[in-house]
Design a protein around this motif. Structure first.
Motif, mmCIF file in Angstrom:
data_model
loop_
_atom_site.group_PDB
_atom_site.id
_atom_site.type_symbol
_atom_site.label_atom_id
_atom_site.label_comp_id
_atom_site.label_asym_id
_atom_site.label_seq_id
_atom_site.Cartn_x
_atom_site.Cartn_y
_atom_site.Cartn_z
ATOM 1 N N SER A 1 14.951 -6.267 -18.251
ATOM 2 C CA SER A 1 14.208 -5.810 -19.439
ATOM 3 C C SER A 1 14.852 -6.347 -20.714
ATOM 4 C CB SER A 1 14.144 -4.287 -19.484
ATOM 5 O OG SER A 1 13.411 -3.808 -18.378
ATOM 6 N N GLN B 1 7.395 -1.493 -19.566
ATOM 7 C CA GLN B 1 7.348 -0.602 -18.422
ATOM 8 C C GLN B 1 6.754 0.742 -18.898
ATOM 9 O OE1 GLN B 1 11.113 -0.483 -16.475
ATOM 10 N NE2 GLN B 1 10.320 0.652 -14.735
ATOM 11 N N ASP C 1 6.514 -5.915 -17.656
ATOM 12 C CA ASP C 1 7.675 -5.268 -17.048
ATOM 13 C C ASP C 1 7.189 -4.209 -16.068
ATOM 14 O OD1 ASP C 1 10.256 -4.544 -16.520
ATOM 15 O OD2 ASP C 1 10.817 -4.128 -18.601
HETATM 16 MG MG LIG Z 1 14.017 -2.753 -16.749
#
Ligand SMILES: [Mg+2]
Ligand SMILES: Nc1ncnc2c1ncn2[C@@H]1O[C@H](COP(=O)(O)OP(=O)(O)OP(=O)(O)O)[C@@H](O)[C@H]1O
Length: 288
Positions: free
Chosen positions: A49, A92, A170
């Motif tokens: 990330s 995410q 993500d």
């Molecule tokens: Mg991550």
């Protein structure tokens, strides 16, 4: 092919100078070519990330450089927004970032920031919504009335509406059921093909990576361990396993068959290819 994303000795240290100091990525040198579909994998905390948030200027390097289309994105910090439009990033659990009172407004947020005309914004919102298969009627609903999969698709539409050359996601399918997952991955694949876009997909599913990616980027302990074709990466199964990463189930099976002397490639990574090879072997042996 030409390079679209390049990093040079890219490092990021969180909370530098405090007791919480943490080097999340160290000296990352990457070269990603235009049009590639890159699967990004690595154990939890390996820096995935952190790395991708540098590629659209959301995070600023502690040291090193990021180039998009040959341009150093931090050369003129005031122009960083330009790269946020060119490189679209879906976080995410993006559903937590839906905040407007209608789906329409949420999807239009990005295009509006680009300073487009009202007409063009409208065209882009409708096109992006159709792309992720959201119905017209859904546009006037509150994002909070939607299912998990729908919310995810709204978030993706918001990024696609900016028409980015590079689309980075993500773990876009985390927590979705298999149908919701296949739908989103299918849409990402379509965006990749239709727009000739470059895609980076962070995923824990080796099956999904094997199915969609052309290249795999393996992060390990804040560094790039490997960046190569899917076949080359999954052929290094034991190294991957020692890093706590799986390889596709079908690769493991083919490897075991090959070890037992069956003439099948131990680098097989799709069920389709395994099937073709096994049928070929059976045919040679005269089995109908
Ligand atoms: Mg991550
Ligand atoms: N905002 C932050 N402040 C301090 N440390 C952070 C921050 N974000 C991440 N880290 C640390 O940086 C390292 C890399 O984290 P990162 O989130 O990039 O990993 P990841 O590969 O995306 O992990 P995951 O698979 O769990 O999402 C980890 O040690 C993490 O604890």
């Amino acid at each position: 092919m030409s390079t679209i994303i390049r990093t040079e000795q890219l490092s990021h240290i969180y909370s530098q100078g405090t007791v919480f100091e943490q080097a999340a990525i160290r000296n990352v040198n990457l070269n990603i070519e235009k049009g590639e579909f890159v699967g990004v994998i690595g154990h939890t905390g390996s820096g995935k990330s952190t790395l991708i948030q540098h590629l659209n200027g959301l995070l600023r390097p502690t040291s090193g450089k990021v180039y998009i289309g040959g341009e150093d994105i931090w050369a003129k910090p005031k122009e960083i927004r330009r790269f946020r439009f060119q490189v679209g990033l879906v976080f995410q659990y993006p559903e937590y970032q839906l905040f407007e009172d209608t789906v329409y407004k949420d999807i239009s947020f990005g295009p509006r920031n680009m300073g487009l005309s009202e007409e063009e914004i409208d065209r882009r919102v409708r096109q992006a919504a159709a792309f992720v298969e959201l119905k017209e009627a859904t546009l006037q609903k509150s994002p909070f009335e939607l299912s998990g999969g729908q919310k995810r698709r709204v978030a993706i539409a918001g990024v696609i509406a900016m028409s980015p050359d590079v689309l980075i996601l993500d773990e876009p399918t985390a927590g979705l059921d298999p149908r919701g997952r296949d739908r989103i991955l299918g849409e990402i694949k379509e965006y990749h093909q239709q727009q000739k876009a470059t895609v980076l997909l962070v995923s824990h599913s080796m099956e999904d990576i094997a199915r969609y990616a052309s290249k795999v980027l393996v992060m390990n302990q804040a560094q790039v361990f490997l960046y190569d074709t899917v076949e080359a990466v999954f052929s290094r199964g034991s190294e991957m396993e020692s890093m706590g990463l799986n390889i596709p189930q079908i690769t493991r099976i083919c490897r075991q068959l090959a070890e037992r002397g069956i003439p099948i490639s131990p680098q097989t990574y799709t069920v389709e290819s395994a099937k073709d090879q096994i049928l070929g072997i059976l045919q040679k042996r005269g089995v109908k």
